[in-house]
Scaffold this motif. Sequence first.
Motif, mmCIF file in Angstrom:
data_model
loop_
_atom_site.group_PDB
_atom_site.id
_atom_site.type_symbol
_atom_site.label_atom_id
_atom_site.label_comp_id
_atom_site.label_asym_id
_atom_site.label_seq_id
_atom_site.Cartn_x
_atom_site.Cartn_y
_atom_site.Cartn_z
ATOM 1 N N GLY A 1 -28.016 44.198 10.127
ATOM 2 C CA GLY A 1 -27.844 45.448 10.880
ATOM 3 C C GLY A 1 -29.071 46.335 10.925
ATOM 4 O O GLY A 1 -29.030 47.403 11.523
ATOM 5 N N VAL A 2 -30.189 45.919 10.321
ATOM 6 C CA VAL A 2 -31.404 46.762 10.374
ATOM 7 C C VAL A 2 -32.013 46.807 11.755
ATOM 8 O O VAL A 2 -32.730 47.753 12.073
ATOM 9 N N LEU A 3 -31.773 45.759 12.571
ATOM 10 C CA LEU A 3 -32.360 45.725 13.921
ATOM 11 C C LEU A 3 -31.245 45.791 14.959
ATOM 12 O O LEU A 3 -30.147 45.289 14.742
ATOM 13 N N ASP A 4 -31.571 46.394 16.121
ATOM 14 C CA ASP A 4 -30.591 46.433 17.207
ATOM 15 C C ASP A 4 -30.766 45.208 18.108
ATOM 16 O O ASP A 4 -31.526 44.290 17.799
ATOM 17 N N ASP A 5 -30.064 45.202 19.237
ATOM 18 C CA ASP A 5 -30.095 44.051 20.153
ATOM 19 C C ASP A 5 -31.493 43.789 20.726
ATOM 20 O O ASP A 5 -31.772 42.695 21.216
ATOM 21 N N PHE A 6 -32.338 44.821 20.709
ATOM 22 C CA PHE A 6 -33.700 44.662 21.231
ATOM 23 C C PHE A 6 -34.700 44.396 20.111
ATOM 24 O O PHE A 6 -35.898 44.478 20.303
ATOM 25 N N ASP A 7 -34.163 44.120 18.928
ATOM 26 C CA ASP A 7 -34.987 43.867 17.742
ATOM 27 C C ASP A 7 -35.786 45.086 17.298
ATOM 28 O O ASP A 7 -36.826 44.948 16.644
ATOM 29 N N ASP A 8 -35.321 46.267 17.656
ATOM 30 C CA ASP A 8 -35.951 47.500 17.171
ATOM 31 C C ASP A 8 -35.188 48.010 15.948
ATOM 32 O O ASP A 8 -33.972 47.845 15.862
ATOM 33 N N PRO A 9 -35.907 48.652 15.016
ATOM 34 C CA PRO A 9 -35.233 49.200 13.829
ATOM 35 C C PRO A 9 -34.161 50.222 14.210
ATOM 36 O O PRO A 9 -34.363 51.041 15.113
ATOM 37 N N VAL A 10 -33.022 50.165 13.541
ATOM 38 C CA VAL A 10 -31.889 51.043 13.828
ATOM 39 C C VAL A 10 -32.030 52.376 13.090
ATOM 40 O O VAL A 10 -31.748 53.433 13.641
ATOM 41 N N PHE A 11 -32.501 52.283 11.840
ATOM 42 C CA PHE A 11 -32.559 53.486 10.985
ATOM 43 C C PHE A 11 -33.999 53.997 11.000
ATOM 44 O O PHE A 11 -34.778 53.774 10.066
ATOM 45 N N THR A 12 -34.344 54.683 12.101
ATOM 46 C CA THR A 12 -35.741 54.937 12.439
ATOM 47 C C THR A 12 -36.456 55.873 11.468
ATOM 48 O O THR A 12 -37.663 55.823 11.361
ATOM 49 N N ASN A 13 -35.698 56.744 10.796
ATOM 50 C CA ASN A 13 -36.344 57.699 9.888
ATOM 51 C C ASN A 13 -36.234 57.296 8.423
ATOM 52 O O ASN A 13 -36.646 58.060 7.548
ATOM 53 N N ALA A 14 -35.676 56.121 8.173
ATOM 54 C CA ALA A 14 -35.377 55.745 6.785
ATOM 55 C C ALA A 14 -36.493 54.935 6.142
ATOM 56 O O ALA A 14 -37.045 54.019 6.754
ATOM 57 N N GLU A 15 -36.793 55.316 4.895
ATOM 58 C CA GLU A 15 -37.591 54.432 4.054
ATOM 59 C C GLU A 15 -36.675 53.276 3.645
ATOM 60 O O GLU A 15 -35.560 53.485 3.195
ATOM 61 N N HIS A 16 -37.123 52.024 3.843
ATOM 62 C CA HIS A 16 -36.324 50.846 3.497
ATOM 63 C C HIS A 16 -36.756 50.366 2.114
ATOM 64 O O HIS A 16 -37.957 50.233 1.855
ATOM 65 N N MET A 17 -35.802 50.063 1.250
ATOM 66 C CA MET A 17 -36.131 49.732 -0.143
ATOM 67 C C MET A 17 -35.382 48.472 -0.578
ATOM 68 O O MET A 17 -34.170 48.352 -0.356
ATOM 69 N N MET A 18 -36.113 47.557 -1.214
ATOM 70 C CA MET A 18 -35.510 46.289 -1.655
ATOM 71 C C MET A 18 -36.145 45.877 -2.973
ATOM 72 O O MET A 18 -37.318 46.180 -3.234
ATOM 73 N N GLY A 19 -35.379 45.172 -3.793
ATOM 74 C CA GLY A 19 -35.939 44.623 -5.018
ATOM 75 C C GLY A 19 -37.085 43.667 -4.703
ATOM 76 O O GLY A 19 -36.993 42.881 -3.755
#
Length: 271
Positions: A103-121
């Motif tokens: 769910g991070v990308l929309d149908d056009f492969d653009d980021p959905v959560f545009t203002n969010a810092e993304h964090m992963m282990g």
Amino acid sequence: MEVISVSDGNLVLPGAMFFDGLPQDELDSILTPLNISRAQVEPPCNVTLLRHEDRVVLFDAGSGDGFMPSAGALIDSLDAVGVAPDDITHLVFTHGHPDHLWGVLDDFDDPVFTNAEHMMGQTEWDYWTNPNTVNTIGDVRASFAVGAARRLEAVEDRMSFFSDGDEVLPGIMAHATFGHTPGHTSFEVRSGTDALLVGGDAIGNHHIAFARPDWASGADQDPDLGAVTRARLLDKLSQEKITLLGFHLPDGGVGRVERKDSGYRFVSENM
Ligand SMILES: [Zn+2]
């Protein structure tokens, strides 16, 4: 701190994925009282939304439109509680499986959560971005590897990384729960004396995972390590009376863990 469970819909999975190879008589005695079908399971997908001071934190991004028709409802569910994708300040991942990442990308492969810092282990990131993972993950999950690599590449410039024990954000501690995936992380959220664990898929269902945490699960990429992690986590949650928010647990996924017979049971809080 305010925690809300928001629904991304549900998955529809063959029961064989969970139940094949298990002792069938005992399995019946666990599933029948809970009304769980052996043929098909339909686990809900509960995404955790947390508001704290000026932060709006989302744990996992849901499935988006590309995984299953029954999932991908997150944006509508957020809208229902007055949150737009642009409002999310931090997007924190438990792991890189499709129902948590795609769910991070929309149908056009653009980021959905545009203002969010993304964090992963860091361990999880390294696994899914390793070009060899598609060759080692096995045929059943090869599409997971391709899908994760493509999406993580698209949001790489938004990413930051954490390790076990790090305070990811104020009051939120990363707790390594490896096994379901190589770098799966749960998060302990503390506010005063209140504690909640955003469990992700470390405890992946409310039936066999609780009744027989020692049984290897076909849903875990490393079933043996997954079982060890699950047992440790259930013990901690029941002993320390920490509330659990499980991604695939019923009734919104919030509840407590109680000992029952030689295992445990999930007592939902029905948020
Ligand atoms: Zn999942």
